[in-house]
Structures are given as C-alpha cells and as structure tokens.
Design a protein around this motif. Sequence first.
Motif, PDB file in Angstrom:
ATOM      1  N   ALA A   1      10.156   1.111   1.105  1.00 44.16           N
ATOM      2  CA  ALA A   1       8.784   0.824   1.535  1.00 44.16           C
ATOM      3  C   ALA A   1       8.651  -0.688   1.640  1.00 44.16           C
ATOM      4  O   ALA A   1       7.660  -1.280   1.211  1.00 44.16           O
ATOM      5  CB  ALA A   1       7.784   1.398   0.537  1.00 44.16           C
ATOM      6  N   ASP A   2       9.664  -1.310   2.224  1.00 45.97           N
ATOM      7  CA  ASP A   2       9.790  -2.760   2.225  1.00 45.97           C
ATOM      8  C   ASP A   2       9.270  -3.423   3.490  1.00 45.97           C
ATOM      9  O   ASP A   2       9.631  -4.558   3.803  1.00 45.97           O
ATOM     10  CB  ASP A   2      11.238  -3.176   1.962  1.00 45.97           C
ATOM     11  N   GLY A   3       8.391  -2.736   4.233  1.00 45.31           N
ATOM     12  CA  GLY A   3       7.657  -3.375   5.311  1.00 45.31           C
ATOM     13  C   GLY A   3       8.394  -3.463   6.628  1.00 45.31           C
ATOM     14  O   GLY A   3       9.530  -2.988   6.785  1.00 45.31           O
ATOM     15  N   SER A   4       7.723  -4.095   7.591  1.00 51.25           N
ATOM     16  CA  SER A   4       8.209  -4.099   8.971  1.00 51.25           C
ATOM     17  C   SER A   4       9.489  -4.907   9.162  1.00 51.25           C
ATOM     18  O   SER A   4      10.229  -4.668  10.114  1.00 51.25           O
ATOM     19  CB  SER A   4       7.119  -4.638   9.899  1.00 51.25           C
ATOM     20  N   ARG A   5       9.762  -5.856   8.278  1.00 52.77           N
ATOM     21  CA  ARG A   5      11.042  -6.581   8.392  1.00 52.77           C
ATOM     22  C   ARG A   5      12.204  -5.687   8.018  1.00 52.77           C
ATOM     23  O   ARG A   5      13.336  -5.921   8.424  1.00 52.77           O
ATOM     24  CB  ARG A   5      11.008  -7.822   7.519  1.00 52.77           C
ATOM     25  N   ALA A   6      11.951  -4.691   7.215  1.00 49.39           N
ATOM     26  CA  ALA A   6      12.861  -3.574   6.939  1.00 49.39           C
ATOM     27  C   ALA A   6      14.286  -3.991   6.589  1.00 49.39           C
ATOM     28  O   ALA A   6      15.241  -3.540   7.233  1.00 49.39           O
ATOM     29  CB  ALA A   6      12.864  -2.621   8.131  1.00 49.39           C
ATOM     30  N   PRO A   7      14.473  -4.829   5.577  1.00 47.59           N
ATOM     31  CA  PRO A   7      15.852  -5.219   5.234  1.00 47.59           C
ATOM     32  C   PRO A   7      16.728  -4.045   4.814  1.00 47.59           C
ATOM     33  O   PRO A   7      17.931  -4.043   5.099  1.00 47.59           O
ATOM     34  CB  PRO A   7      15.655  -6.222   4.086  1.00 47.59           C
ATOM     35  N   ILE A   8      16.152  -3.042   4.148  1.00 50.18           N
ATOM     36  CA  ILE A   8      16.966  -1.898   3.736  1.00 50.18           C
ATOM     37  C   ILE A   8      17.403  -1.100   4.960  1.00 50.18           C
ATOM     38  O   ILE A   8      18.576  -0.743   5.107  1.00 50.18           O
ATOM     39  CB  ILE A   8      16.188  -1.011   2.747  1.00 50.18           C
ATOM     40  N   ARG A   9      16.453  -0.818   5.853  1.00 47.18           N
ATOM     41  CA  ARG A   9      16.805  -0.085   7.078  1.00 47.18           C
ATOM     42  C   ARG A   9      17.873  -0.827   7.863  1.00 47.18           C
ATOM     43  O   ARG A   9      18.845  -0.231   8.348  1.00 47.18           O
ATOM     44  CB  ARG A   9      15.561   0.122   7.945  1.00 47.18           C
ATOM     45  N   THR A  10      17.705  -2.139   7.982  1.00 46.09           N
ATOM     46  CA  THR A  10      18.666  -2.950   8.730  1.00 46.09           C
ATOM     47  C   THR A  10      20.043  -2.901   8.091  1.00 46.09           C
ATOM     48  O   THR A  10      21.067  -2.776   8.781  1.00 46.09           O
ATOM     49  CB  THR A  10      18.171  -4.402   8.809  1.00 46.09           C
ATOM     50  N   SER A  11      20.088  -2.980   6.766  1.00 42.92           N
ATOM     51  CA  SER A  11      21.383  -2.954   6.072  1.00 42.92           C
ATOM     52  C   SER A  11      22.095  -1.622   6.244  1.00 42.92           C
ATOM     53  O   SER A  11      23.326  -1.553   6.160  1.00 42.92           O
ATOM     54  CB  SER A  11      21.190  -3.263   4.587  1.00 42.92           C
ATOM     55  N   LEU A  12      21.336  -0.568   6.494  1.00 44.23           N
ATOM     56  CA  LEU A  12      21.919   0.756   6.713  1.00 44.23           C
ATOM     57  C   LEU A  12      22.365   0.959   8.153  1.00 44.23           C
ATOM     58  O   LEU A  12      22.940   1.998   8.485  1.00 44.23           O
ATOM     59  CB  LEU A  12      20.897   1.838   6.344  1.00 44.23           C
ATOM     60  N   GLY A  13      22.070  -0.019   9.011  1.00 49.36           N
ATOM     61  CA  GLY A  13      22.454   0.090  10.408  1.00 49.36           C
ATOM     62  C   GLY A  13      21.586   1.026  11.216  1.00 49.36           C
ATOM     63  O   GLY A  13      21.996   1.502  12.280  1.00 49.36           O
ATOM     64  N   ILE A  14      20.372   1.284  10.726  1.00 47.70           N
ATOM     65  CA  ILE A  14      19.443   2.150  11.454  1.00 47.70           C
ATOM     66  C   ILE A  14      18.621   1.299  12.406  1.00 47.70           C
ATOM     67  O   ILE A  14      17.919   0.371  11.974  1.00 47.70           O
ATOM     68  CB  ILE A  14      18.514   2.906  10.483  1.00 47.70           C
TER      69      ILE A  14
ATOM     70  N   MET B   1       0.813  -1.210   0.000  1.00 46.01           N
ATOM     71  CA  MET B   1       0.000   0.000   0.000  1.00 46.01           C
ATOM     72  C   MET B   1       0.855   1.272   0.000  1.00 46.01           C
ATOM     73  O   MET B   1       0.598   2.210  -0.760  1.00 46.01           O
ATOM     74  CB  MET B   1      -0.937  -0.015   1.207  1.00 46.01           C
ATOM     75  N   VAL B   2       1.893   1.324   0.826  1.00 44.67           N
ATOM     76  CA  VAL B   2       2.699   2.538   0.944  1.00 44.67           C
ATOM     77  C   VAL B   2       3.543   2.761  -0.306  1.00 44.67           C
ATOM     78  O   VAL B   2       3.620   3.875  -0.830  1.00 44.67           O
ATOM     79  CB  VAL B   2       3.582   2.482   2.202  1.00 44.67           C
ATOM     80  N   GLY B   3       4.188   1.704  -0.805  1.00 49.94           N
ATOM     81  CA  GLY B   3       4.984   1.847  -2.016  1.00 49.94           C
ATOM     82  C   GLY B   3       4.153   2.275  -3.201  1.00 49.94           C
ATOM     83  O   GLY B   3       4.559   3.143  -3.990  1.00 49.94           O
ATOM     84  N   LEU B   4       2.956   1.692  -3.338  1.00 46.65           N
ATOM     85  CA  LEU B   4       2.072   2.073  -4.440  1.00 46.65           C
ATOM     86  C   LEU B   4       1.590   3.507  -4.290  1.00 46.65           C
ATOM     87  O   LEU B   4       1.488   4.254  -5.272  1.00 46.65           O
ATOM     88  CB  LEU B   4       0.887   1.111  -4.511  1.00 46.65           C
ATOM     89  N   ALA B   5       1.292   3.922  -3.052  1.00 49.35           N
ATOM     90  CA  ALA B   5       0.899   5.310  -2.821  1.00 49.35           C
ATOM     91  C   ALA B   5       2.048   6.252  -3.160  1.00 49.35           C
ATOM     92  O   ALA B   5       1.838   7.325  -3.730  1.00 49.35           O
ATOM     93  CB  ALA B   5       0.460   5.497  -1.372  1.00 49.35           C
ATOM     94  N   GLN B   6       3.277   5.846  -2.804  1.00 46.92           N
ATOM     95  CA  GLN B   6       4.428   6.682  -3.136  1.00 46.92           C
ATOM     96  C   GLN B   6       4.574   6.845  -4.647  1.00 46.92           C
ATOM     97  O   GLN B   6       4.832   7.950  -5.150  1.00 46.92           O
ATOM     98  CB  GLN B   6       5.703   6.069  -2.558  1.00 46.92           C
ATOM     99  N   ALA B   7       4.398   5.752  -5.376  1.00 50.96           N
ATOM    100  CA  ALA B   7       4.463   5.822  -6.840  1.00 50.96           C
ATOM    101  C   ALA B   7       3.364   6.721  -7.389  1.00 50.96           C
ATOM    102  O   ALA B   7       3.588   7.502  -8.328  1.00 50.96           O
ATOM    103  CB  ALA B   7       4.354   4.414  -7.425  1.00 50.96           C
ATOM    104  N   LEU B   8       2.183   6.637  -6.802  1.00 52.80           N
ATOM    105  CA  LEU B   8       1.055   7.462  -7.245  1.00 52.80           C
ATOM    106  C   LEU B   8       1.333   8.943  -7.014  1.00 52.80           C
ATOM    107  O   LEU B   8       1.188   9.777  -7.925  1.00 52.80           O
ATOM    108  CB  LEU B   8      -0.213   7.027  -6.500  1.00 52.80           C
ATOM    109  N   PHE B   9       1.733   9.304  -5.803  1.00 54.90           N
ATOM    110  CA  PHE B   9       1.931  10.714  -5.482  1.00 54.90           C
ATOM    111  C   PHE B   9       3.103  11.317  -6.261  1.00 54.90           C
ATOM    112  O   PHE B   9       3.037  12.469  -6.696  1.00 54.90           O
ATOM    113  CB  PHE B   9       2.140  10.899  -3.983  1.00 54.90           C
TER     114      PHE B   9
END
Length: 525
Positions: A171-184, A15-23
């Motif tokens: 916008a990859d969800g609660s598992r947040a692999p991108i956030r985790t890879s950034l060390g956040i 939902m969030v990724g699609l909304a981001q693409a829309l906006f």
Amino acid sequence: MADETTDVLIVGGSMVGLAQALFLSRQGIRPVLVERHADISAHPRAQAASPRTMELLRALGLEDAVRARENPHAQYGDILQAESLTGAELGRFDGPFRVDRHEVGTTGWTLIGQDRLEPVLRERAVELGADIRFATEMTEFTQDADGVTAVLRDLGDGSERTVRARYLIAADGSRAPIRTSLGIGHHGQGVFGRQMNIVFHADLDPYVAGRTFFLCFVSNPTVKGVLGKLGGADSDRWVLAPSLPPGADHRVYGTEDCVELVRAAVGVPDLPVTVESATSWEIAAWVADRFRSGRVLLAGDSAHVMPPTGGFGGNMGIQDAHNLAWKLARVLRGQAGHGLLDTYEQERAPVAEFTVDQGVIRYLQRSGLDEAAAARHRPETTVLFGHVYRSDAVLREAGDDDTAVVEDPTAPTGRPGTRAPHLPLVRQGKDVALHDLLDGDFWLLAGPDGAAWQEPAAALGVSFHRVGSQEPSEVVERFLTRYGVQGAGAVLLRPDGFIAWRATGAVGDPAGSLVAALDAVLRRA
C-alpha cells in the motif's frame, strides 16, 4: 532466522494501508504496518469518504466518529465556481450528499479530508490489535513459496530487524516501489499533470463575505485550482490545490511563489499570507498489469491511479482493502483454499479499469469530451455501487453470460456477483440496515417461507435471517423483487456484502446445497 513473525506485513501507512490494518484486525488478524513518514500527513489530499466507504466503516461502528471530524464547511455541500474568491462567480453545482437520495446505500458521503480520516482509521485499528509503526521503512524483501522475509529500519535510531510474514500487502502509493521491484508494469492514459497542495494561513472571512460553500473552484490566468477551509469557524487555516503542468514539481515553487498563487486565487494582490507547507502529486490514469505476485498483493494507488475528479481514488483503495481482508483472514485460518486470493485480482482489476475511466471522463469534462467518451459516462451511483464481480468466489447462474462490469444499482438484479441491495431489516425488535450487519461473517438471507435454511446455516457457522420474520410485507416484497427469489429461496452474502450464490426457490437438500456453495466460494472444492 527472523527477529519476529506476523501473518501480514503492510507497507504504507496512508489511508489504504490503515484501512487494510483496520479490516484485517476486525477479522482477528493482527498485522504489522510500517510507514516511513513520522506521522500522518497534514495535507487533506482526498476530500471525501464515499457512501460505499461509509457503509463499510458504519458496519464497524465508525460512522459517528468519521462524521464528527468532517471538514468545517461540510454542511454546505455545494461547490462554488469563480474567477477568484473576490471575482465573478461562474456558477454553483451540487457537492456530495450526506444522504443517499436513491436508497441504494445505507448512508451518504462524508466530506472529510484524508488528514482527518486517517487518525480515525489508525486509532480503531490499534484498538483492535494492529501493530502500527511510523518512522519505519522496509528496505528490502524476498519471497518464497511460504512467505516473505523483509528488513525493517527504524528511522529514529537506524536499527534494523527482519520480519517473516506469510503475506505482504503493498500500500506504498502511486510511486509503487514494491510493484516496480516485482517487475509488474502498468497500462493506461498516463500523466495529465500535477496537483499541488498549499496549506496556508490567511484571514479570508472578509472575502468569503458570508457565502457558504464546501469548496471553491477558481479559474483565472494565474491559477486554476480548488480552495477550501481546513480549520473551524475561528480558524484562518486553508488549503489551495492548484493544477500544475505535466513535469512540474512543487519544489520549484518557493514560498513567495506559493503566496502569489494564493493571492491570485483569492483575488487580493496584497493579501497577508503565511505558507505552512506545500506538496504535489501526479494527476494520472493507469492500472497495474497484475495485482498479485506470489505472496505479495497490491492495494490502492500501488494498483491503480486515477484523477481526483469524482473522489473515487482513495475510496477505491479502501474497498480493495475490504475485499482482500476477509479473503486473507480465511486463508490464514485454514478456512479457505489459497485459490481464494486469486479472486482479489479477478474482481478488483476490472472494477479499477472501469473506475479509472470514469475518473478520466469527469476530469476531461472541463475541456470537452468526444462522443465515444461521453457515451461511456455512468452515474455516480453506478460507479459506487454497481460493480459486478465475475470470479471463482462467485457462483454464476446458468444463462448469465453478461460481461458488463457494472449494472444499475437502482434496478438491481440480485444475481451473484453484485452488491446485496439495501434492505431495512428488523432484528430482535430493532430496525437495522442489512449492511450494518455485514462486519465480517457470511450471511444467509431467506424468504418468508425459507425456515428450512436456518438449521443448515447454523451448523455451518453462517449467520441467518428470514426476511418476513419481523419485517412488514413491503420489505418482504422488496426482498423478493430485488433479490430475484421466491418465498422459499435464499441468498448467500459474502463478508464484503456481495452476493455469492442464490437459490431462487425451494431446494430438496438445503444443507447439501449450502455446503456446496460455501466450498465453491471459499475454493475448498
């Protein structure tokens, strides 16, 4: 050298990724979105679009399309509490309303599952030029001062290609692999349990027994959860969302286990049930420590996770996307300084902290709240519309040293950083709600004696409306009172509908004042 380039790469097609693409597409930016799943999920997950979300979609002309796909029992509105569908009724309470009873928003809730809303977002985003690729995953990425280089894999044929993007949105969800890879990291109360979704087919009409309800909350020794219909009047497709204990996983529940949970929720031990699918997710509460790392920005569950009570989570993510879209668009077009993107975290992180807390309070109400938590409870209207932004994209006024994250939107102050109060305007002889006009541009609203603002606004490409040029006196009075200005004053609205700056009365140099305000808001000064 990259195989392709794009301004914005979005990872995550829910939902969030699609909304981001829309906006972004509505702002004239053509993003690339990748989603590893082959298609939109068949599970409803989020069950409603909030009045603020509907306000944003309505400005894009999507309100009718969204309402046309709302849940089959949406018109009933209220929620039934029972031991089981055939057991003792424990009470009813009001569900979300389709109209705003407080006249704070332009419209009301739409009771629509995420599985029904996402196709609307996807369809419109594609129409506006978004490049959306399902069955495609990002396997790795690196970033530098000028952008992000990512490797994308087509899960159909296994081929890989590199894409160079100026910005990456996670916008990859609660598992947040991108956030985790950034060390956040993240902080908050953590995991409360798991919510399971069982989509099934069964003839429940005899047990509904003519009653009307949007959802049925069931509670008995075997199952505690939410029962709702997914299909139309002649459909036998339903969903049961039972709560699971912390650490549990839906994968340990076989088909027969799911059948037994459904039978317990209905209260019929030998009910014929066909399970279509089952999934689960964590019920948790946390907020990311940062919402940005260089050219990578976090949105939705990647940035914040909250319990489902209140229906705030997915809607918060959509509003993240809306806040970010206009800022990215102006930076990418060279109309704003890069510092404008810093205001995304400055604005959305405090709102996330507040809203997560409100979701937790509502989740814990079932087991009793301590006095401190109960004192923090705020009305739904405040949670949805009362946000107060304090950032470098808001020109705070002298003496405004209040640090509260929200104010009561039923008694608005009109101060910079708050959402523009709803106004029924008249444009070219037609009635139009103010927020229906806010689909991507800056607007300047002036009082009835504020004609001097029109020419400077036009010269700067800012849309203009003088309240009172066609509106009746009661609307003029409403504007002056709710926006805190005099007849010759003016208010600058950002593309997201928040007040950036106001002149409470006449000024000596309207053109210079407006230029200075825009330069400051867009971080050009």
